[in-house]
Design an enzyme around this catalytic site. Structure first.
Site, PDB file in Angstrom:
ATOM      1  CB  SER A 128     -11.099  -3.318   1.165  1.00  0.00           C
ATOM      2  OG  SER A 128     -11.849  -2.274   1.709  1.00  0.00           O
ATOM      3  CB  CYS A 138       4.190  13.949  12.080  1.00  0.00           C
ATOM      4  SG  CYS A 138       5.313  14.680  13.256  1.00  0.00           S
ATOM      5  CG  ASN A 188      -0.237  -0.341   2.495  1.00  0.00           C
ATOM      6  OD1 ASN A 188       0.514  -1.311   2.559  1.00  0.00           O
ATOM      7  ND2 ASN A 188      -0.468   0.442   3.532  1.00  0.00           N
TER       8      ASN A 188
END
Lengths: 392, 143
Positions: A201, A327, A153
């Protein structure tokens, strides 16, 4: 803002108008419970079965081998926990997977380890490729299952799934692949590729969020995922999410109808992004394999730049993208995938993922290429790390 | 990640970005591995911070807290600057997401590191005045 460019299709995609139109009737008039005996229920049931046929066709599977779930993570959990539980009865308690899997696999594998199962996490090379030979070497007499993602991904690397499937088949080991990113991008044939289980999905290929599917080869009888009514052949009980299942069926049919044609349009866009960025912006690198790569995936690290501020500035320019920086991962460490291919922390923090889909155009690519360099320049101008890199 | 309008304002238009040539004090905190480095430059005259500039490598919150911290100490006395706390920076920014609070700590430390450097340049031991500048927990575990 001159333009809005959604370039985060690996995160999720927009529901296509055809999918939306296919779903709406089931949220309105065709609301019957598929288990009900009257026509309103029977029709819903028939339409769900038609969707199942479409999913099966996309994978060269049989409809009875397809189970609808709520998402890719659910399918992954079912595959790993179900197969390990089943095989442990035969004394096989070893699982092989890779270090670059999605967390739906990695965290499930870790949960299994806590339950006493043994897990081998195979490394990848610096391009993010798993070696089929490594899979072969890692297989032991007590190996129950190998789970290797079809395509990554983050860096888009496409794994040698058929080769790994053959190795598993020959060794009598089950093979699962998380194909969430691969549907509609590569030709999948579960029979030819010796895939026993596969997760997908809908929202990754212009279907709705909240619905996925699980392919489980006939003859492989996993424990039930949800006990209850007779839905999904009693393996995964619960009243069917009719509209979303219909949406998944329509989306997969469209996504897999003309893969070659779509890739012929996407790859030049991807290549233009990669080539232009690498040649015009100093000190950046492409992450992942150049050839064995999803047609819409670009992942580039920029030295001296932190990913989250890069994303925020791109957002101010109307561009949606993603990063593997700590982050944005919500933890203190950057992406496990980028670290696995050998990036040092500070370079991993500066990664940018652009993921294109059918809805993107070459104009989008040109817009990104116009906006990205000044953003990088601005962030570097205020970066003490960049200053240090420049001084050597 | 939800940032306040104030954070986004300071991120998109950071104040006092840059360097000061021959600064009276300069301090750098954080490290590249953690993904945050803040460098602060001070021009000090008669105990007053006449000018302050910063450079930051880091996330949106890191840039916004640096910018806000420079605004809060510019034109102030050294004594006032020493009283700057991370929570005052957070408050001035109308809040930070909990995972980003360490950025405000870094901003406070950057000011203190620059002031320590100022005292050292004056031949004064800064520890008694500025105190020890701690590291964040994560950085403590660095190799």
């Amino acid at each position: 803002m001159d333009r809005f460019v959604y370039a985060d299709n690996a995160a999720t995609t927009q529901v296509s108008p055809q999918v939306f139109d296919a779903m709406v009737p089931y949220l309105k008039d065709h609301f019957g419970n598929p288990s009900s005996i009257y026509k309103l229920g029977r029709d819903a049931s028939k339409d769900i079965e038609a969707a199942r046929v479409k999913v099966a066709a996309a994978l060269n599977a049989e409809p009875r081998e397809i189970f609808f779930t709520s998402c890719g993570s659910e399918s992954d959990n079912w595959a790993l926990k179900g197969a390990m539980q089943l095989m442990s009865k035969k004394g096989k308690k070893h699982l092989i997977t890779t270090v670059i899997e999605h967390h739906a696999i990695l965290h499930t594998a870790q949960a299994l380890e806590r339950q006493g199962y043994e897990v081998t996490y195979l490394p990848v090379n610096d391009m993010g490729l798993v070696s089929a030979e490594d899979v072969k070497k890692a297989i032991r007499p007590d190996t129950a299952l190998v789970s290797v993602m079809y395509a990554n991904n983050e860096i888009g690397t496409i794994q040698p799934v058929a080769e790994i499937g053959k190795i598993c088949h020959d060794a009598g080991v089950l093979f699962h692949t998380d194909a969430v990113q691969a549907i509609g991008a590569v030709e999948i044939d579960v029979k030819a590729q010796n895939i026993d289980m596969l997760s997908l999905s809908a929202h990754k290929f212009h279907g709705p969020k909240g619905v996925g599917a699980f392919y489980c080869r006939k003859g492989l009888v996993l424990p039930n995922l949800i006990d209850g009514g007779g839905q999904e052949r009693s393996k995964r009980a619960g009243t069917e999410n009719t509209a979303y299942i219909i949406g998944l069926g329509t989306a997969i049919e469209i996504a897999c109808a003309n893969i070659a044609e779509k890739n012929a349009r996407l790859i030049p866009m991807r290549e233009k992004l990669i080539d232009t960025i690498l040649t015009t912006i100093p000190r950046c690198r492409l992450n992942g394999d150049r050839e064995k790569r999803l047609p819409g995936n670009v992942n580039i690290s920029f030295e001296g730049v932190e990913g989250e501020s890069l994303l925020l500035m791109l957002d101010m320019n109307g561009i949606c993208a993603s990063s593997g920086s700590a982050c944005t991962s919500g933890s203190l460490d950057p992406s496990h995938v980028l670290l696995a291919i050998g990036l040092v922390h500070e370079v991993a923090h500066g990664s940018l993922r652009l993921s294109l889909s059918d809805v993107n155009t070459m104009e989008d690519v040109d817009y990104i290429l116009e906006k990205l360099p000044p953003v990088i320049e601005k962030l570097r101008a205020m970066s003490p790390l960049w200053e240090r890199i420049n001084k050597g | 990640m939800i940032y306040s309008d104030k954070v986004m304002d300071h991120f998109s238009n950071p104040r006092n970005v840059g360097e000061i040539e021959n600064p009276d004090g300069v301090g750098e905190v954080g490290n590249a591995k953690c993904g945050d480095i803040m460098k602060m430059y001070l021009r000090i005259n008669n105990g007053v911070i006449e000018d302050v500039k910063f450079k930051t490598f880091g996330c949106g919150a890191a840039i916004a807290t640096s910018s806000m911290a420079t605004e809060m100490i510019k034109g102030k006395s050294i004594d006032d600057a020493l009283k700057l706390t991370n929570s005052a920076v957070v408050e001035a920014l109308e809040g930070l997401p909990p995972v980003k609070l360490h950025c405000s700590v870094l901003a406070e430390q950057a000011v203190k590191a620059a002031l320590s450097d100022y005292y050292r340049k004056q031949g004064i031991d800064p520890i008694a005045i500025v105190g020890e500048i701690g590291e964040c927990d994560h950085c403590d575990t660095e190799e």
